[in-house]
Design a protein around this motif. Structure first.
Motif, short mmCIF file in Angstrom:
data_model
loop_
_atom_site.label_atom_id
_atom_site.label_comp_id
_atom_site.label_asym_id
_atom_site.label_seq_id
_atom_site.Cartn_x
_atom_site.Cartn_y
_atom_site.Cartn_z
N TRP A 39 -12.77 1.86 -3.44
CA TRP A 39 -11.84 0.82 -3.98
C TRP A 39 -11.46 -0.14 -3.60
O TRP A 39 -10.55 -0.41 -2.29
CB TRP A 39 -10.49 1.15 -5.65
CG TRP A 39 -10.04 -0.23 -5.80
CD1 TRP A 39 -10.96 -1.09 -6.55
CD2 TRP A 39 -9.04 -1.05 -4.98
NE1 TRP A 39 -9.85 -2.36 -7.00
CE2 TRP A 39 -8.67 -2.31 -6.20
CE3 TRP A 39 -7.74 -0.79 -3.93
CZ2 TRP A 39 -7.72 -3.12 -5.69
CZ3 TRP A 39 -6.71 -1.79 -4.02
CH2 TRP A 39 -6.87 -2.63 -4.86
N GLN A 61 -3.01 8.80 -9.75
CA GLN A 61 -2.88 7.19 -9.91
C GLN A 61 -1.72 6.86 -10.09
O GLN A 61 -0.51 7.37 -10.81
CB GLN A 61 -3.84 6.92 -11.41
CG GLN A 61 -5.55 7.37 -11.28
CD GLN A 61 -6.50 6.69 -9.53
OE1 GLN A 61 -5.88 5.26 -9.47
NE2 GLN A 61 -6.46 6.99 -9.44
N ALA A 62 -1.78 5.12 -9.95
CA ALA A 62 -0.37 5.37 -9.28
C ALA A 62 0.61 4.29 -10.21
O ALA A 62 -0.18 3.47 -11.37
CB ALA A 62 0.46 4.48 -7.91
N GLU A 102 2.39 1.78 -3.64
CA GLU A 102 1.31 2.69 -4.62
C GLU A 102 1.64 3.69 -4.06
O GLU A 102 1.41 4.56 -4.79
CB GLU A 102 0.02 1.91 -5.12
CG GLU A 102 -1.24 2.11 -5.19
CD GLU A 102 -2.12 1.85 -5.65
OE1 GLU A 102 -3.50 2.30 -6.02
OE2 GLU A 102 -2.13 0.23 -5.47
N ALA A 116 2.11 6.86 -6.80
CA ALA A 116 1.07 8.50 -6.79
C ALA A 116 1.58 9.76 -6.64
O ALA A 116 0.38 10.51 -7.51
CB ALA A 116 -0.29 7.65 -6.58
N ARG A 143 0.89 -0.82 -8.84
CA ARG A 143 -0.69 -0.58 -8.14
C ARG A 143 0.02 -2.51 -7.12
O ARG A 143 0.00 -3.70 -7.65
CB ARG A 143 -1.77 -0.76 -8.90
CG ARG A 143 -1.84 0.41 -9.41
CD ARG A 143 -3.03 0.24 -10.35
NE ARG A 143 -3.11 1.38 -11.59
CZ ARG A 143 -5.19 1.99 -11.08
NH1 ARG A 143 -5.92 1.28 -11.19
NH2 ARG A 143 -5.19 2.87 -11.41
N CYS A 166 0.87 -1.15 0.05
CA CYS A 166 -0.01 -0.27 0.22
C CYS A 166 1.19 1.14 0.09
O CYS A 166 0.66 1.99 -0.63
CB CYS A 166 -0.87 -0.12 1.65
SG CYS A 166 -2.10 -1.72 1.33
N ARG A 192 -7.45 4.74 -5.47
CA ARG A 192 -7.79 4.44 -6.13
C ARG A 192 -9.06 3.72 -6.51
O ARG A 192 -9.76 4.22 -8.09
CB ARG A 192 -8.22 2.12 -6.38
CG ARG A 192 -7.93 1.93 -7.71
CD ARG A 192 -6.65 1.42 -8.02
NE ARG A 192 -5.47 0.38 -7.21
CZ ARG A 192 -5.50 -0.41 -7.29
NH1 ARG A 192 -6.22 -1.07 -8.02
NH2 ARG A 192 -4.22 -0.90 -6.84
N VAL A 197 -5.23 3.97 0.65
CA VAL A 197 -4.89 3.22 -1.36
C VAL A 197 -6.56 2.67 -1.62
O VAL A 197 -6.66 2.80 -2.96
CB VAL A 197 -4.25 2.20 -1.17
CG1 VAL A 197 -4.59 1.53 -2.21
CG2 VAL A 197 -3.14 2.50 -0.63
#
Length: 482
Positions: free
Chosen positions: A422, A406-407, A68, A72, A410, A65, A399, A395
């Motif tokens: 998400w 956005q990363a 990501e 991002a 992921r 997490c 998402r 996270v």
């Protein structure tokens, strides 16, 4: 270009190897040199090695997490605090910051207390004895409860102040010193495992998980309690994410440092704890320096002295990175006007936030001089788990909100959308692991309070009340700068 006067911008001088070494420097330390003794003697027995595996798995979910979010939001400062502010807003970010302050301050203090124990063992081998009046905490655990005594851990206080002075020389010099410390302690641990493997007594591993003796003493409940305790060992994650403000390419290098440090440290934790419990009966390991006891069992005085010296260096590097994380968090909170703006000033020549370093070093030194390692480890675990919970939720929010960046990296295993969230498998598992650890620690602290041992839970309650009172003012609209 450097200017003659102070600025508020940190210098970006850290590459991927420096971040990896910082992560290992923070993660591989108390988890090996201090916590296995407490976890083995009181909660899990030889199964302390399994507790490290379970903690690594749960922290691995969190590490993904973090990776990501770092991908991002590469320019976010402050680790979990910065990510929470960017994704969830000022209110949640304040509480993350408040718990991170608790986490880092007490973590540095806990490590310095353990470092004092190992330094005393090393000096004893050289014929020098540290008096208890200069190396013992004011609050001690005795006869099943906490008590106040007329002494102060002046050695821990001194060590914290010295490392704070080194840190104030700038991140480039600090990073070089940390790399040297880390390489030395890894070499020492490899020697310990290599020599210890040939002399372990497998009979000491039976029963691997001792039967329950009531409460959280052994059995499945004890194993879960040990997992909560040793989760503190993986504290280095947030040190790496906080270092993003001084990384040259944070979006690429921070995930590398996070995952790499977790993988290397997890392997070392399991190997060292197995050797340790194979050399010394687990009930005898309940000290601040359990590796020193295991080394004595090897009956190799010269090697013991080398390993003890390596232990001192190893814990010194953990304390060093912990102080780094505290000072940078203080700098970032000051930069965002949560605390005095003066603390965000950066020395133009060294790039170090000198005032922030001075404040956090002083508070850590004072706490280390007064509090015992048992109390410190529990409170640090609570702060760590709360920060991890917010990261996992951030996270899912990131998402699920298309307006947020956005990363490129992921978390795996997928998930599904519900409104603006998400619901991913990895963050959900991370949240469950954190809640189990939190419930275990809080249940034990509550039981201690009912037995009259009120200091741990009382300290935590007062700290949360103080955070709520400060937060009412700090999180008002327009208070903190963007």
């Amino acid at each position: 270009m450097a200017t003659d006067g102070p600025s508020r911008t940190l210098h970006r001088q850290l590459g991927p190897f420096s971040l990896l070494m910082m992560g290992i420097g923070s993660v591989v330390g108390a988890g090996i040199y201090v916590l296995p003794g407490v976890a083995a003697s009181q909660y899990a027995g030889p199964a302390v090695s399994l507790s490290f595996v379970l903690a690594a798995i749960s922290c691995g979910f969190i590490g993904l997490c973090y990776a990501e979010l770092a991908s991002a939001l590469p320019r976010s400062m402050g680790g979990a605090y910065g990510y929470a502010r960017a994704v969830l807003g000022v209110g949640p970010a304040w509480w993350v910051a408040w718990m991170l302050v608790l986490e880092y301050a007490l973590a540095g203090s806990a490590v310095s207390v353990g470092l004092t124990g190992y330094l005393a063992k090393f000096l004893s081998g050289c014929g020098i004895t540290l008096p208890a009046s200069l190396s013992g905490s004011t609050v001690i655990w005795q006869d099943g409860g906490f008590h106040l005594v007329a002494q102060i851990n002046a050695v821990a206080l001194f060590l914290v102040l010295v490392l704070g002075l080194v840190l104030s020389r700038g991140i480039r010099q600090a990073s070089r010193a940390n790399v040297a410390f880390v390489l030395l302690k890894l070499a020492v641990l490899v020697v310990f495992v290599g020599v210890g493997c040939s002399q372990v007594k497998p009979a000491l591993w039976h029963p691997f998980l001792p039967p329950s003796e009531g409460g959280f003493h052994f059995g499945i409940a004890g194993l879960l309690r040990a997992v909560a305790v040793v989760s503190f060992a993986y504290l280095g994650f947030d040190s790496i994410s906080i270092a993003a403000s001084e990384a040259r390419q944070p979006g690429r290098d921070v995930p590398f440092g996070l995952i790499g440090a977790l993988a290397i440290s997890a392997v070392l934790y399991v190997m060292v704890s197995l050797v340790m419990t194979g050399l010394v009966p687990f009930r005898q390991l309940g000290t601040a320096s359990p590796v020193a006891l295991a080394v004595q069992a090897l009956a190799m005085p010269a090697l013991a002295l080398v390993l003890q010296f390596g232990s001192v260096i190893g814990l010194g590097s953990v304390l060093f990175v912990s102080l780094y994380g505290q000072s940078r968090l203080c700098h970032i909170l000051s930069h965002d006007r949560f605390i005095s703006p003066r603390l965000s000033l950066v020395d133009a020549r060294t790039g170090a936030p000198v005032l922030a370093i001075a404040l956090t070093t002083g508070l850590t030194a004072l706490t280390a001089a007064l509090l015992p390692i048992t109390l410190l480890a529990d409170l640090v675990s609570i702060g760590t788990m709360i920060g991890f919970l917010v990261i996992a939720f951030a996270v899912m929010k990131l998402r699920g909100d298309e307006s947020l960046p956005q990363a490129r990296f992921r978390v795996p295993l997928g998930g599904m959308r519900f409104g603006g969230l998400w619901i991913g498998i990895v963050p959900v598992l991370a949240i469950l692991a954190c809640l189990i650890n939190l419930a275990t620690v809080l249940t034990d602290l509550t039981a201690q309070t009912l037995r009259g041992e009120w200091i741990p839970l009382g300290f935590l309650a007062l700290y949360c009340v103080a955070g709520w009172l400060l937060g009412r003012r700090q999180t008002k609209p327009g208070h903190a700068s963007n």
